[in-house]
Design a protein around this motif. Structure first.
Motif, PDB file in Angstrom:
ATOM      1  N   CYS A 177      35.965  45.032  50.627  1.00  0.00           N
ATOM      2  CA  CYS A 177      35.914  43.871  49.729  1.00  0.00           C
ATOM      3  C   CYS A 177      35.430  44.305  48.343  1.00  0.00           C
ATOM      4  N   LYS A 178      35.942  43.664  47.318  1.00  0.00           N
ATOM      5  CA  LYS A 178      35.579  43.960  45.936  1.00  0.00           C
ATOM      6  C   LYS A 178      34.940  42.745  45.291  1.00  0.00           C
ATOM      7  N   ILE A 179      34.018  43.001  44.363  1.00  0.00           N
ATOM      8  CA  ILE A 179      33.395  41.919  43.613  1.00  0.00           C
ATOM      9  C   ILE A 179      33.326  42.323  42.143  1.00  0.00           C
ATOM     10  N   LYS A 180      33.755  41.411  41.262  1.00  0.00           N
ATOM     11  CA  LYS A 180      33.786  41.659  39.827  1.00  0.00           C
ATOM     12  C   LYS A 180      33.240  40.437  39.107  1.00  0.00           C
ATOM     13  N   THR A 181      32.667  40.675  37.937  1.00  0.00           N
ATOM     14  CA  THR A 181      32.216  39.573  37.081  1.00  0.00           C
ATOM     15  C   THR A 181      33.002  39.616  35.774  1.00  0.00           C
ATOM     16  N   GLN A 182      33.366  38.447  35.290  1.00  0.00           N
ATOM     17  CA  GLN A 182      34.069  38.322  34.019  1.00  0.00           C
ATOM     18  C   GLN A 182      33.519  37.092  33.321  1.00  0.00           C
ATOM     19  N   GLY A 183      32.798  37.317  32.222  1.00  0.00           N
ATOM     20  CA  GLY A 183      32.124  36.201  31.582  1.00  0.00           C
ATOM     21  C   GLY A 183      31.035  35.665  32.489  1.00  0.00           C
ATOM     22  N   ASN A 184      31.053  34.364  32.730  1.00  0.00           N
ATOM     23  CA  ASN A 184      30.086  33.737  33.627  1.00  0.00           C
ATOM     24  C   ASN A 184      30.693  33.410  34.981  1.00  0.00           C
ATOM     25  N   GLN A 185      31.780  34.080  35.330  1.00  0.00           N
ATOM     26  CA  GLN A 185      32.444  33.841  36.609  1.00  0.00           C
ATOM     27  C   GLN A 185      32.349  35.088  37.485  1.00  0.00           C
ATOM     28  N   VAL A 186      32.363  34.864  38.796  1.00  0.00           N
ATOM     29  CA  VAL A 186      32.273  35.955  39.766  1.00  0.00           C
ATOM     30  C   VAL A 186      33.500  35.883  40.665  1.00  0.00           C
ATOM     31  N   PHE A 187      34.210  37.003  40.791  1.00  0.00           N
ATOM     32  CA  PHE A 187      35.415  37.080  41.596  1.00  0.00           C
ATOM     33  C   PHE A 187      35.150  38.004  42.786  1.00  0.00           C
ATOM     34  N   CYS A 188      35.388  37.503  43.987  1.00  0.00           N
ATOM     35  CA  CYS A 188      35.127  38.268  45.207  1.00  0.00           C
ATOM     36  C   CYS A 188      36.372  38.250  46.079  1.00  0.00           C
ATOM     37  N   THR A 189      36.849  39.420  46.479  1.00  0.00           N
ATOM     38  CA  THR A 189      38.025  39.484  47.337  1.00  0.00           C
ATOM     39  C   THR A 189      37.593  39.435  48.791  1.00  0.00           C
ATOM     40  N   LYS A 190      38.390  38.764  49.581  1.00  0.00           N
ATOM     41  CA  LYS A 190      38.150  38.681  51.021  1.00  0.00           C
ATOM     42  C   LYS A 190      39.503  38.683  51.715  1.00  0.00           C
ATOM     43  N   GLY A 191      39.845  39.829  52.298  1.00  0.00           N
ATOM     44  CA  GLY A 191      41.173  39.956  52.883  1.00  0.00           C
ATOM     45  C   GLY A 191      42.227  39.950  51.790  1.00  0.00           C
ATOM     46  N   GLY A 192      43.162  38.982  51.876  1.00  0.00           N
ATOM     47  CA  GLY A 192      44.217  38.873  50.880  1.00  0.00           C
ATOM     48  C   GLY A 192      43.987  37.790  49.855  1.00  0.00           C
ATOM     49  N   ASP A 193      42.781  37.186  49.841  1.00  0.00           N
ATOM     50  CA  ASP A 193      42.480  36.101  48.913  1.00  0.00           C
ATOM     51  C   ASP A 193      41.375  36.500  47.940  1.00  0.00           C
ATOM     52  N   VAL A 194      41.267  35.731  46.860  1.00  0.00           N
ATOM     53  CA  VAL A 194      40.217  35.927  45.865  1.00  0.00           C
ATOM     54  C   VAL A 194      39.381  34.655  45.795  1.00  0.00           C
ATOM     55  N   GLU A 195      38.067  34.813  45.966  1.00  0.00           N
ATOM     56  CA  GLU A 195      37.141  33.697  45.833  1.00  0.00           C
ATOM     57  C   GLU A 195      36.537  33.712  44.423  1.00  0.00           C
ATOM     58  N   LEU A 196      36.431  32.545  43.839  1.00  0.00           N
ATOM     59  CA  LEU A 196      35.844  32.398  42.506  1.00  0.00           C
ATOM     60  C   LEU A 196      34.538  31.620  42.637  1.00  0.00           C
TER      61      LEU A 196
END
Length: 528
Positions: free
Chosen positions: A378-397
């Protein structure tokens, strides 16, 4: 001869007027000197403003394109009618006038990123059979570099032009964009960090680190700030590791931090940093690394003061170690995704102490479930004040919910990204942001998905969609043409057979056989 020459003195402003008239392809435009000089000093437009007189400068270019770029100078944005033009034509014209930077800022500014409106709009195909192993995007303009196998493919900011170069590595594991044409690349099984000039297709420089045994070293992670580049090295014998700080412009060593020589079974010091991120607001370097052993996955996260070379905060992970870590400078929060639970958690940097603990954003019950490894990859990234986390084939915001002044806690809310048709698919392996665009790759797929918001989706998807639909309609029309041809042939054949049948049957008495033939011909003629 200059690209413009005066020819019409009548009906134009006086030489001392602030208004400038320009004849482009036979069409006269009027604007102010302030608008022209906003393109910057020593540009095509600034020369026109300085040389304005009683004659209207003539420019032998497309007037429609010029009107779009003039609107760009006036407002900082392209007008809506620009969508009718190909982006490549606009790029060519902006280069002629020397304002490509303004065009990039208009179409690919990070401030235009709309996290809740991101949609999959384009696929960037890659050459060869190797799946992407690393992504590096230029955060300002959106240019993209993709490592796949021993190759690095680069796309310009418009994502329309690409170039592929072959490296010395078997596989590239770490990639950092230093400029649109310059990247730093390293591998876990190849010594040294290579600075690659993608435009001239050559290795500009190779950076190495040697420990006390003078053995080779491999690159585990790369990071950068506005002034420095940070590289995590591990010796080829895996008995030492270090983080070197280089000047980003001269690539000369500045200092060394976190030098560890491993003796015996000191597991903590044996873990090299596998992710580096500069925290601009705190002037600290986040370094994280993990290790998988018989007792599970363990790791540590350290915040380094580069100037003093000291660790200002550290946390060790054993219960639900991280699969990935990211820091949001704007939120002052460190995020992780647990390797066991696959859930996102955070630590507030405003209240860091030795007793600081993770606050789970998802299902807390999964954190203690160490039997499964749901967060691996799983990957986690931040962009601005948002956090993006991958889980399987989806992206959680994940977004912070603004609370009242009396509430001291922090609350984050989860949203699933994309349309229903964009969700699911193969497991996401890489995630990166550049300009107003999100890039991601999936397991065993030789392409990069482009997720966009605002108006850029139209620019990048129009050409590809037009081509796809043109092929589709051509295919449909082609099938319909052959259907009509077959229908005509069948009708002619049936007509001939029916004439023969009538002629042949007229001399015979009526029977069930002839009646059946009559009904058969009647039905076939009706349906065809």
């Amino acid at each position: 001869m200059p690209p413009f020459a005066g020819s019409e003195p009548a009906g134009f402003p006086k030489p001392d007027s602030n208004i400038v008239s320009i004849d482009v392809g036979g069409q006269v435009f009027q604007t102010t000197k302030q608008t022209l000089t906003s393109a910057g000093p020593k540009t095509f437009f600034s020369r026109i403003a300085e040389s304005s007189g009683i004659y209207a400068p003539f420019i032998d270019r497309d007037p429609e394109m010029f009107s779009l770029l003039l609107s760009l100078l006036r407002t900082g944005n392209l007008p809506s009618k620009a969508k009718a033009f190909d982006i490549q034509d606009l790029i060519i014209e902006s280069k002629f006038y020397g304002i490509e930077t303004l065009l990039v800022n208009s179409l690919s500014n990070p401030s235009q990123l709309e996290p809740f409106n991101l949609q999959k709009s384009l696929l960037l195909p890659l050459n060869g059979r190797d799946s992407p192993s690393a992504l590096a995007a230029d955060g300002a303009c959106g240019a993209l570099h993709v490592a796949h196998g021993s190759k690095i493919t680069s796309f310009d900011w418009s994502l329309r032009r690409k170039a592929t170069v072959l490296t010395h590595f078997t596989a590239v594991d770490s990639l950092l964009a230093l400029s649109p044409t310059l990247v730093a690349a390293g591998a876990n099984d190849f010594s040294g960090l290579q600075i690659l000039d993608l435009e001239k297709v050559r290795v500009r420089e190779t950076l190495n680190w040697e420990n006390v045994t003078k053995s080779g070293s491999t690159v585990q992670a790369i990071g950068s700030s506005t002034e420095n580049m940070f590289v995590s090295f591990e010796s080829s014998r895996r008995n030492s590791n270090s983080i070197l700080v280089y000047d980003l412009h001269t690539l000369t060593p500045v200092t060394e931090i976190g030098h560890n020589e491993i003796f015996g079974a000191d597991i903590d010091s044996a873990i090299p940093a596998t992710k580096l991120q500069w925290i601009e607001g705190y002037n600290l370097l986040m370094a994280s690394g993990s290790h998988s052993g018989p007792s599970g996955v363990s790791g540590n996260i350290r915040l380094w003061d580069v100037r003093s070379g000291n660790v200002v905060w550290e946390i060790s992970e054993k219960v639900d170690c991280f699969a990935d870590v990211a820091v949001s400078d704007g939120l002052s929060v460190i995020f992780k995704v647990g390797v066991n639970s696959g859930e996102a958690s955070y630590v507030d940097m405003r209240n860091l102490s030795n007793e600081s603990s993770w606050v789970c954003l998802g299902d807390k019950r999964k954190v203690m479930n160490s039997g499964k490894k749901e967060g691996i990859g799983c990957k986690i990234k931040t962009q601005g004040n948002q956090v993006f986390c991958t889980k399987g084939g989806d992206v959680e915001l994940w977004s912070e919910v603004v609370m009242g002044s009396g509430n001291t806690g922090r609350i984050f809310k989860k949203n699933l990204m994309g349309r229903m048709r964009d969700m699911g698919g193969a497991k996401i392996t890489n995630l990166a942001f550049g300009g107003s665009t999100m890039f991601l790759t999936r397991k065993d797929q030789q392409c990069v998905e482009v997720w966009q918001s605002s108006s850029r989706e139209f620019w990048l998807s129009f050409s590809s969609s037009f081509l796809q639909y043109s092929i589709y309609f051509f295919y449909i029309q082609k099938k319909y043409f052959f259907y009509l041809l077959l229908k005509i042939c069948c009708k002619l054949t049936l007509s001939a057979l029916y004439i023969l049948h009538v002629w042949w049957g007229a001399s015979l008495p009526p029977t069930n056989f002839t009646n059946c033939l009559n009904y058969l011909f009647l039905c076939l003629t009706f349906f065809l």
